[in-house]
Design an enzyme around this catalytic site. Structure first.
Site, PDB file in Angstrom:
ATOM      1  N   GLU A   1      -1.729  -5.923  -1.290  1.00  0.00           N
ATOM      2  CA  GLU A   1      -2.767  -4.986  -1.739  1.00  0.00           C
ATOM      3  C   GLU A   1      -3.237  -5.258  -3.157  1.00  0.00           C
ATOM      4  OE1 GLU A   1      -3.552  -0.139  -2.081  1.00  0.00           O
ATOM      5  OE2 GLU A   1      -1.660  -0.906  -1.284  1.00  0.00           O
TER       6      GLU A   1
ATOM      7  N   LYS B   1      -4.221   1.899   3.418  1.00  0.00           N
ATOM      8  CA  LYS B   1      -3.599   3.085   3.999  1.00  0.00           C
ATOM      9  C   LYS B   1      -3.702   2.940   5.509  1.00  0.00           C
ATOM     10  CE  LYS B   1      -1.479   5.868   1.364  1.00  0.00           C
ATOM     11  NZ  LYS B   1      -0.710   4.705   0.904  1.00  0.00           N
TER      12      LYS B   1
END
Length: 1029
Positions: free
Chosen positions: A814, A831
């Site tokens: 990420e 997410k």
């Protein structure tokens, strides 16, 4: 639930079709190119009600001008052009009262474009009612007021602040309340605020409305395309509305909540609308009237009462207005990226404001006059002291004049300018020239070795041979260990040795001496000289100053295809949140809260073109007539007891030297080590340049030598082959991690989060825990090499800070935040995570289930809106957009749902300002961020430390690239720690949340298991190979 079909769009969503020939870069961006996304098809949010997007039905091809950031286009319209176009309108001055929400600056961005001038943002406790009334009535500073969303309840004074008094007393000021502001409007006039039938966060509902002017030019009802995003647990009870309040909108009774993917499939961009909108409701057709003499107030609720109550009996109230005052509220979030017609609603409020003031004898003061009469006020952030608030209120506003442009510059608690009324302070070029006039010039000497990365065995072999034989002490490796799906391009590596090199570590506070001690900074240069000091203003402010002091001329790095030309590289720990607006830390980390190298020598691998670059920095001198020393040059020796108690090592090395960075002795020492000779009588520029050239040539020679020899006999390759064989035989040792929280305790905490969500205290909580085990191996690099083989990741990293560490082995997928040379900011929040399947068929089913999961879509959407808010604080109005929403990316053990948020940085904020506006990353906190971080501190039992923080670089050309620290092993004091967690929302299953947390530990725990198995097997066969020595 219908499967996602990206060929159809949500209302206002445009698909960009673009080639994906170039690859996105890890920790840098390509020069002069816009980064391509993971898919050639990109989803871009733009309000469907706008005349531009209302023409589109389905998919539209859109072009992207690559020559200028200002020409970055969404559809056929530049976001920045929207801002310029809006300046032709009558400017409307809005005050936003911020209820400590994480979506306020999404309203700010939209209103900046709609109003033609940026709003002013004030916290709800930053101003007294007397001060606010003075601004509204005596100074007549604002045309209207927007009350933001926020956590909590309007019945709790600490949650709503001055907003209740505003709604009670200001009957002649146009006010729009959003979510909590909407509830406050109801509560002030006697309606009850109760729990909603269910908490709804990050989910969409179809909306019916009454034809009220706030909903002018917006369709209504089932299948109309008017779908909105909801973030709330409380509602105004429609049955308790008093005569003063009129219901204006409610959820469509056909289906209360729909998922984002339903929104993708079930609607298309709205058709063009005129000033009259025809909508079907219960078989009848009505037209909402254009603005007339009475449109400033509501006037009548006839259109609503004409509708049968049966159509609303199972609905949730979504909008109210006062019968005679210009006060309006909406329960949903018009500013969300997934809300249709959100911009139209805010434009309608603007028009309501204009119409209202046309009928009044008392009008707000004209904008030009207000520049000279408006009292000081400021978005001050979460400061507990009322005195501090008042001081900020008095001193926070300064008038700035630049090139005949006047602007207010308001500083908030993070030091970031919150508003800028007209234009920008200076263009990028002017800012660069200004910086050149007062900066220390660092030149870049570099050489390119084309097409040889594969010949030397790739970046792994390169790092091991250049840095692995020196006990890997004080080394870094920003490692693009995977470049599948176009996610990575460059890797950066370096170590100790340059004349400008230094390592510094920072610890927040020193409670054994003084609880109020801000923090202790320790610095060591390449010559072994050590300095320490107390930082009164915090680490990030120091970093900002040091970056502002140094500057690399553009001509030195313009031809490089990456941004990182030298600078600071390291990590920022999660607990640095106290320097970014958080009130306090409930826990203290045993590790430094920040650690950085000043990297003046490095090697770069271009994984796409197979090239290697060798770079070195040297100091040319200062452009200042009287050179002002860097803060680090002024650092003195601390009292010995502070040094001892705070755990700072090597006190015997400390010396009272006058300079760490500008020491000719250090230059000479570096040259002696490289070339074996002393250079005397040289200028600083000559000495630095020669040292840089010698080092570059030395490394180039080593690399060329590597390409000419076989790697088959390398001891490290034997070790890695052994690891691979053991893995194939599945001979594994259970790593025996011990979690801070048991399964039962973790599930209990998840349920506590859901209780708080139900009560409106938060929308989403990123709950985590730490797992720990003893780890005494000296071969920490070997562990990282095992991890990168098992779980390659685009934002992976290895770092080692001195003989006492910490050691970082990260396989992060990420990106937190990147700023490129063009001033474009990019965040890529993750997410939504699901395990990979055992067969291709099962894997595809799991991937599809993630893509269509309502829970995961809700989690992702909440964080996307949060990141839009964070970028909105520092980006130019109209520039924040979402080029990719909820794309699924696949890694060795998991599928993840990833979105991309971009914006153009304002010229009056620094790179560190941008980080402070968004740190910690929203995907590791939840929303609203400040309240949720307090909840996290109350539930978690230990400091997160490096986990949940960020790793990356800050370059001397005002760029940076930073990851989110997840899937990461941290070794410190013979202990390996591994953080993991997940987002808790109302839809969460507590047991499933625990299983997801465990899933995220799979790759790092497997790596340590296989590494220890390999070591044990090596010992058994008498072939112990000290890889990192």
């Amino acid at each position: 639930m219908r499967p996602l079909d990206i060929r159809k769009t949500m209302p206002g969503m445009i698909i960009l079709n673009q080639p994906s020939s170039s690859q996105p870069h890890l920790f840098s961006s390509g020069h002069g190119k816009l980064e391509e996304e993971t898919s050639s098809r990109k989803l871009v949010r733009y309000p469907a009600n706008d005349a531009r997007s209302s023409k589109y039905k389905g998919v539209r091809n859109c072009s992207l001008n690559r020559n200028s950031v200002s020409d970055l286009r969404i559809g056929n319209v530049s976001p920045l052009a929207v801002s310029r176009r809006s300046q032709a309108k009558e400017q409307i001055r809005t005050l936003i009262l911020d209820n400590y929400d994480s979506y306020t600056y999404n309203l700010y961005q939209l209103l900046s474009v709609i109003n033609g001038v940026a709003p002013v943002v004030l916290k709800n406790d930053a101003i007294t009612w007397e001060e606010l009334r003075h601004l509204l009535y005596e100074k007549r500073a604002f045309d209207n007021v927007v009350i933001s969303p926020g956590p909590g309840s309007p019945t709790r004074p600490s949650d709503i602040g001055v907003c209740l008094q505003l709604l009670k007393e200001c009957s002649d000021i146009p006010i729009l309340g959003v979510c909590l502001g909407h509830q406050a409007l109801g509560a002030v006039h006697g309606a009850k605020v109760v729990h909603a039938p269910e908490p709804v966060h990050g989910r969409l509902s179809e909306i019916q409305h009454s034809g009220h002017p706030l909903f002018l030019n917006i369709p209504s009802g089932r299948n109309s395309g008017f779908e909105v995003v909801r973030y709330h647990s409380l509602v105004v009870d429609a049955s308790t509305l008093t005569e003063d309040l009129i219901p204006t909108a409610w959820t469509s009774p056909s289906k209360d909540c729909i998922s984002v993917s339903d929104g993708f499939n079930g609607s298309v961009a709205a058709t063009s609308v005129d000033s009259h909108v025809t909508s079907r409701r219960n078989g009848s057709i009505y037209k909402s009237e254009s603005f007339g003499e009475n449109s400033g107030n509501v006037g009548s609720d006839e259109s609503f009462t004409a509708t049968s109550n049966d159509s609303r009996q199972n609905s949730v109230l979504m909008g109210i207005s006062h019968r005679s005052w210009p006060h309006h509220g909406v329960q949903f979030h018009p500013e969300s990226v997934a809300t249709a017609y959100g911009k139209q609603i805010l434009e309608n409020f603007r028009n309501i404001t204009v119409q209202f003031w046309k009928k009044q004898s008392r009008k707000p003061v004209s904008l030009d006059r207000r520049f000279h009469t408006l009292q000081s006020f400021v978005d001050i952030g979460p400061i507990s002291s009322r005195d501090a608030n008042q001081q900020a209120l008095r001193e926070g506003l300064s008038l700035v004049s630049c090139e005949a442009k006047t602007s207010y510059e308001v500083k908030n608690s993070t030091g970031i300018s919150s508003i800028q009324l007209q234009g920008t302070l200076e263009g990028n070029r002017d800012s660069t020239l200004k910086k050149c006039e007062s900066s220390e010039i660092l030149r870049v000497h570099w050489k390119k070795l084309p097409g040889c990365a594969a010949r030397v065995g790739g970046s792994k072999s390169l790092f091991c041979n250049l840095y692995g034989n020196q006990a890997v002490e004080d080394t870094f490796w920003l490692d693009s260990s995977t470049r599948d799906q176009g996610r990575a391009r460059f890797s950066f590596m370096g170590g100790k040795g340059g004349s400008l090199w230094q390592r510094f570590t920072y610890r927040i506070g020193c409670p054994a001496i003084d609880d109020k001690l801000p923090g202790v900074l320790r610095i060591e240069n390449a010559a072994g000289q050590v300095k320490e000091t107390v930082l009164q203003e915090g680490f990030l402010k120091l970093l900002n100053k040091e970056l502002e002091l140094r500057f690399c001329p553009e001509e030195d790095y313009a031809a490089l295809p990456f941004d990182f030309c030298g600078g600071f590289v390291g990590y920022l720990g999660y607990e640095l949140k106290v320097e970014c607006g958080a009130e306090a830390n409930a826990h203290r980390s045993s590790m430094p809260d920040a650690a950085m190298f000043l990297a003046d020598q490095m090697v770069v691998v271009d994984h796409v073109n197979d090239d290697i670059y060798v770079l070195a920095l040297y100091q040319e001198g200062s452009t200042r007539e009287f050179s002002t020393a860097s803060f680090l040059d002024k650092v003195g020796l601390l009292d010995e007891k502070i040094v001892t108690v705070c755990g700072v090592e090597d006190t015997e090395k400390m010396s009272r030297v006058t300079s760490v960075l500008r020491t000719n002795d250090a230059h000479s020492k570096s040259l002696e080590e490289v070339s074996g000779c002393e250079i005397k009588g040289r200028t600083l520029k000559e000495t630095g340049r020669i040292a840089a050239e010698i080092w570059v040539e030395k490394i180039v020679g080593k690399i060329k030598g590597l390409s000419q020899q076989s790697l088959d006999g390398d001891e490290r390759m034997h070790h890695l082959n052994l690891v691979s064989k053991i893995k194939r035989k599945d001979i594994n040792i259970n790593p025996v991690f011990v979690a801070d929280k048991s399964r039962a305790a973790y599930i209990k905490d998840v349920k506590k989060c859901q209780e708080l969500i139900k009560d409106g205290q938060t929308y989403e909580v990123c709950l985590t825990t730490q797992l720990r085990k003893r780890f005494t191996s000296d071969d920490r690099l070997g562990l990282y090499l095992t991890l990168r083989e098992i779980n390659p990741a685009p934002y992976a990293a290895w770092m080692q800070f001195g003989k006492n560490g910490p050691f970082i082995c990260s396989s992060s997928p990420e990106r937190f935040l990147r700023l490129d040379r063009r001033g474009v900011l990019e965040a890529k929040p993750i997410k939504g995570t699901v395990a990979r399947g055992n067969t291709p068929e099962e894997d595809e089913v799991l991937k599809s289930s993630l893509q269509n999961s309502e829970k995961d879509q809700a989690e992702n959407l909440m964080i996307v809106d949060l990141l839009r808010n964070d970028l909105g604080r520092v980006c130019k109005p109209g520039s924040v957009h979402v080029p990719s929403l909820m794309a699924v990316e696949s890694y060795s053990t998991v599928h993840t749902m990833v979105s991309t948020v971009k914006g153009v940085k304002r010229d009056d904020v620094t790179p560190v300002d941008c980080v402070k506006a968004a740190f910690p990353g929203g995907s590791m906190t939840g929303a609203p961020k400040l309240r949720t971080m307090e909840i996290i501190d109350s539930l978690e039992s230990s400091a997160r430390g490096i986990y949940s923080g960020t790793i990356g670089y800050f370059a001397f050309n005002s760029t940076f690239d930073l990851n989110i620290v997840i899937r990461t092993l941290v070794i410190h004091q013979d202990e390996a720690s591994l953080g993991a967690g997940g987002a808790v929302i109302a839809l969460s299953d507590p047991a499933a949340e625990y299983e997801e947390m465990v899933l995220k530990t799979k790759a790092p725990s497997k790596a340590i298991s296989e590494f220890e198995t390999a070591q044990k097997t090596s010992e058994q066969i008498g072939a112990v190979i000290p890889v990192g020595s």
